[in-house]
Design a protein around this motif. Sequence first.
Motif, PDB file in Angstrom:
ATOM      1  N   ASP A   1     -10.606  -4.860  -4.812  1.00  0.00           N
ATOM      2  CA  ASP A   1     -10.713  -4.457  -3.440  1.00  0.00           C
ATOM      3  C   ASP A   1     -11.281  -4.901  -2.155  1.00  0.00           C
ATOM      4  O   ASP A   1     -11.202  -4.456  -1.391  1.00  0.00           O
ATOM      5  CB  ASP A   1     -11.757  -3.141  -3.861  1.00  0.00           C
TER       6      ASP A   1
ATOM      7  N   ARG B   1       0.950  -0.669  -0.114  1.00  0.00           N
ATOM      8  CA  ARG B   1      -0.097   0.200  -0.049  1.00  0.00           C
ATOM      9  C   ARG B   1       0.661   0.797  -0.297  1.00  0.00           C
ATOM     10  O   ARG B   1       0.132   2.324  -0.137  1.00  0.00           O
ATOM     11  CB  ARG B   1      -0.812   0.113   1.001  1.00  0.00           C
TER      12      ARG B   1
ATOM     13  N   SER C   1      -6.430  -0.686  -7.744  1.00  0.00           N
ATOM     14  CA  SER C   1      -6.911  -0.968  -6.521  1.00  0.00           C
ATOM     15  C   SER C   1      -6.029  -1.420  -5.618  1.00  0.00           C
ATOM     16  O   SER C   1      -6.283  -0.924  -4.182  1.00  0.00           O
ATOM     17  CB  SER C   1      -7.553  -1.952  -6.897  1.00  0.00           C
ATOM     18  N   LYS C   2      -4.864  -1.239  -5.351  1.00  0.00           N
ATOM     19  CA  LYS C   2      -3.787  -2.142  -4.302  1.00  0.00           C
ATOM     20  C   LYS C   2      -2.669  -1.331  -3.895  1.00  0.00           C
ATOM     21  O   LYS C   2      -2.247  -1.095  -3.828  1.00  0.00           O
ATOM     22  CB  LYS C   2      -3.030  -3.149  -4.715  1.00  0.00           C
TER      23      LYS C   2
ATOM     24  N   TYR D   1      -5.807  -4.227 -11.694  1.00  0.00           N
ATOM     25  CA  TYR D   1      -5.619  -3.880 -10.169  1.00  0.00           C
ATOM     26  C   TYR D   1      -4.350  -2.798  -9.502  1.00  0.00           C
ATOM     27  O   TYR D   1      -4.323  -2.912  -8.466  1.00  0.00           O
ATOM     28  CB  TYR D   1      -4.390  -5.485 -10.555  1.00  0.00           C
TER      29      TYR D   1
ATOM     30  N   ASP E   1      -5.643  -7.145   1.703  1.00  0.00           N
ATOM     31  CA  ASP E   1      -4.563  -6.852   1.570  1.00  0.00           C
ATOM     32  C   ASP E   1      -3.674  -8.289   2.283  1.00  0.00           C
ATOM     33  O   ASP E   1      -2.438  -7.982   2.053  1.00  0.00           O
ATOM     34  CB  ASP E   1      -4.158  -5.532   2.644  1.00  0.00           C
TER      35      ASP E   1
ATOM     36  N   LEU F   1      -1.916 -10.376   0.832  1.00  0.00           N
ATOM     37  CA  LEU F   1      -0.316  -9.704  -0.207  1.00  0.00           C
ATOM     38  C   LEU F   1       0.207  -9.880   0.700  1.00  0.00           C
ATOM     39  O   LEU F   1       1.191 -10.348   0.275  1.00  0.00           O
ATOM     40  CB  LEU F   1      -0.763  -8.510  -0.586  1.00  0.00           C
TER      41      LEU F   1
END
Lengths: 324, 313
Positions: free
Chosen positions: B199, A24, B133-134, B130, B203, B206
């Motif tokens: 979305d 992020r 979104s990320k 992608y 997370d 990942l």
Amino acid sequence: MTPPSASPKQAAPAPPAPSPTPARTSRPAKREGQRLSNGAFAFLLTVPGLALFAAIVFYPLVASLVTGFFDQDLRLPGRTFVGLDNYADVLDRDFWPVLENTLVFTVGATLAPFAVGFALALALNTGLKGSGFLRGLFLFPWVIPGVVVSFLWMWIFNANYGVLNGALLELGFIDESVSWLGEPTTAMVAVIVTKTWASFPWMMVMMLAGLQTVPRELHEAAAVDGAGAVRRFRAVTWPGVRGVAAIVLLLEFIWNFQHFDTIYVLTGGGPAGATETFAVAVYQDAFKGFDLGHAAALGGLWMLLLLVLVGVYLKTSEREDKHS
Amino acid sequence: MTTAQFTTADGASPKAPSAGPPGTPAGSRQAPRKPRRRPDQVRSSVAAWAAVGVIGLFGLLPMYWMLVTALSPPGQAFRFPPRFFPTEITFAHFRAFAENDKLFDYMVNSVIVAGVTALLSVVVSTYMGYSFSKFRYRGRKSLMNFVLASQMFPQALLLITLYAVFRQFDLLGTYTALILSFTTFTMPLCVWMLKGIFDTVPDALLEAAAIDGASRWRTLHSIVAPLAAPGMVAAGLFAFVRGWNDFIFALTLSGDDTMTLPPGLVNTYIGEFQTAWPALMAASLIVSVPVVVAFMFLQRYLVGGLTAGAVKS
């Protein structure tokens, strides 16, 4: 803690956003084997799409606008710079009638399907038996190809054998067959009716989605307090769906402002230019009249109007975003 | 609500939906399961059915008429005033479509063009979605808005130059020209749909992949993509349908050998003098079938997917 930049989650059951992760942040990751920063990696992902857009949308758009300053024939190579001549010509001749047609079509073909779609959504939202099935059934007109929609209604409106004339004659509403697509006024109405048929299902789906976000308890509370149906609609339903309605109306308006298929197949812009909207006029100028400069100038002015609408749309959707 | 109100409701309108079938004694076994409705609820349900009925006539009769015409022998189709219930039916028009080589070629072209458009759109949009979104980076919001806005650029205006560009590169009348140009109006929708789907991928997943040493490519291809596969299929179907339905690009950029069904039908059937309406209605039904089938699968994505691009971001 969630960083303020965390993406708004779409699906309701999405798990709460976890703490910030390496993916992020936009700072380069320190791990070995990653030569690209996250930002560069993210940008790389968009490159194929952007290249396509640049080649097939952006460049043609700019080039079209430039063409507006030239005298150019579709069939012949070469062109002559004529400055603002095309624009002057367009503003002198067809811009205003075409703008008027476009506005009549766009307003009609936006409000009518909204009214029909919203009424249907309200009806289905009362929890009718089989409303899921009905929703699916009503989607069909929206799903079938635009050209097919035009064929179908061309047949319905047919002056000699059309079922509409047949039905109206039988019921005694008219005394003789009407040439629906042959008269300027009825042709525009016919085109709007056709487009209404094709897009009310989309309005229905969107408004139904909006209505489902209005809590049922609010309705019940209002009913207990003695509010009638109209009152409840104004005090509870409408405020709840106003945002969705605004976006849906705006989007449909933008789409209709550049709608082509139905009009072109049904009337080709006729009779006597009565249904000639920007899309049809630009197309006819370029590919039937071969006058690219003229078409591009008309298209440029059209684009300008559209850009204003798109700007309003982006602003509105951002505002709605913050609300939700 | 009190029991008294229930009784009043039933007494006032014996046709209340919760009332048992005729002949059943009042307070049948249905009563406890379904609470009976108050009079205004009954009224509103009557109003709801009336609205559904009226709109149903408008929405569904035309499709009935398409079917009736497609099944009518010419003598019947051109009878005036038309018969609401046909007295004889024929499948000849459907057979004629199947036996028409030209139409068959158009259909093959449609499948190829729409199919490749769908594939290309999904691949390109997956990466873009992608990314949107990320990751957080400068210019992301503007890019997203540009993509969203690009589906609102006027196609008729784009065509003026697209035609010239494709002519210059000798691509006019090729599948490539059609596929590339279709992709630009299918992509915005696909990008926004897929962004919405990514979305919903946590997370943490990942993060875990990164800790396990997977590269970002690998994470996307082996972990995220399989999770998002149903959404990718949905986006692909949407793109397929848009490509299948397109008229203006196909009309202008295709050649005799690459023409798809929508312009092909116009060329075949809209005659100068007398249109073969029953045959055209049969062809229209056939052209609509793949799209209708695709949407039956897509129903549950419809609200989420479409609103993703339109209402929310």
